[in-house]
Design a protein around this motif. Structure first.
Motif: not given
Lengths: 253, 253
Positions: B168-178, B231-245
């Motif tokens: 297993q690899c550790e994987t992002a399921i949520g993010c804010a600002g990255l 890779h870090v911004g003031a905006d929270d950005g799209p989150g880890a949802a953007a990683l879903l294909r």
């Protein structure tokens, strides 16, 4: 000192077929503050390994066969590139919209069988994966040991796409001296309960960590990871081949 | 100073439903030399997020339905656990030899829909994924900003199995600002050639790097990554949802 640190080796030259990559890495390691030590992991992007090993093809020299011409026509690709890809491919897993997902002769499942035109040595040249990346890792480790008197682990990496997720992650395709998997099954968690199914793909996580320390467009193919000594041993170990899941045992694929 | 550094936050207590995780992380960050700064990324294992949010189920309270009972009998699992898993599942991707690979309501494809018995708060309790991990990441980031006056990015992680590869690899399921993805398409490589298909899953690589800094059986769910400010911004950005294909665009699956 941070628990885990990642630093690129500075000043590696452009690597060309026939170059002694072990000697180049040894020299570059001497220019990195702290150098390389036992217990370090040196993550090396496969491109420089492949180039040093002559795993480069000039498309001008490639004669596409019938299958390559048909696939290329169907997917809008260069038939010579497809011929090179098919030469690296044990099984075509998926082909659609210009993308070929292949199982390589090594057993890796990746786009274009790992054949890549970016960062090649010349226009119209493409770079293949090393023929035996675990053997490449062992040879580099032996060269570092001979040159430096220490034996850091070596991981050879490539960026692979994944099922279900966008983007690519840097992934271990070869390793020597790093235990590729850390098996926690049977050990207890902090409540004393047995962890039933936790096997950590340490070599893949190390490849990913190294990638974050690397400026992609600059010449930083080799990254020192410090802080993983618990996973580094004197023996070269099973290599990244241990990360290949047998197709018949693969619920995820 | 290393290009990339990873350090666990020290001294986090066991987290229980209703705890103010933002306050606990704020206090723990003050105990880490160098604290937290703008441009840092704080990677948090989802278990503590889920526990604080009350995403814990006591199996004794679960009444398995007919489908759960049938699947449990077929796969030798606890029907109450299967009932909890099915509650988190949008689609059962694969079921074989006691393992259930599920697409969760969030869209993640993982074993047992992310439902896990290890490191739970009590015997017979299981931990679910957060209901909305991107929202959890945004809330933790806001709490850190309020408590510390700086806004590190937050990544919430879980360890996922992968197609074709062991472990297993550790994987992002949520993010804010990255920024979860770093898109190099159209940029030039160091030979001036366009990089045609390189989109790096930065948030997943960050999750992996953080995991390497963490002692799995100890209480180190939160890891500071320093060196990813680009890779870090003031905006929270799209989150880890953007990683879903999207399934229909997924050649790998």
């Amino acid at each position: 000192v941070a628990r885990l640190q990642a630093d690129p080796l500075p000043g590696l030259p452009e690597v060309r077929p026939g170059d002694d990559l072990g000697a180049l890495l040894t020299a570059a390691a001497a220019r990195l503050p702290g150098g390389l030590a036992d217990g370090d992991v040196l993550a090396v992007a496969h491109k420089v390994v492949s180039k040093a090993e002559g795993r480069v093809r000039a498309l001008a020299d490639v004669m596409p066969g019938a299958r390559a011409r048909a696939l290329a026509a169907e997917h809008g690709k260069d038939p010579r590139l497809v011929e090179v890809i098919l030469g690296e491919t044990a099984a075509l897993v998926r082909a659609d919209r210009g993308r070929l997902i292949c199982r390589t002769h090594h057993g890796f499942v990746c786009a274009n069988a790992g054949v890549d035109a970016s960062n090649a040595t010349a226009p119209d040249a493409v770079v293949l994966l090393p023929a035996d990346p675990d053997a490449s890792a062992r040879a580099l480790r032996a060269a570092l040991r001979a040159g430096l008197g220490v034996a850091p682990a070596v991981v050879i990496t490539d960026s692979f796409g994944r099922a279900w997720r966008m983007g690519q992650c840097e992934t271990a395709i070869g390793c020597a001296g790093l235990a590729p998997l850390d098996d926690w099954r049977g050990r207890a968690d902090n409540a004393g309960r047995e962890l039933t199914a936790t096997v950590i793909a340490v070599a893949d996580e190390a490849a990913a960590a190294a990638d974050l320390a690397r400026a992609k467009a600059s010449r930083e193919p080799a990254v020192r990871l410090r802080g993983l000594a618990a996973h580094v041993g004197a023996d070269d170990g099973p290599g990244a081949a241990a990360l290949l899941r047998a197709p018949e045992d693969d619920l995820f694929a």
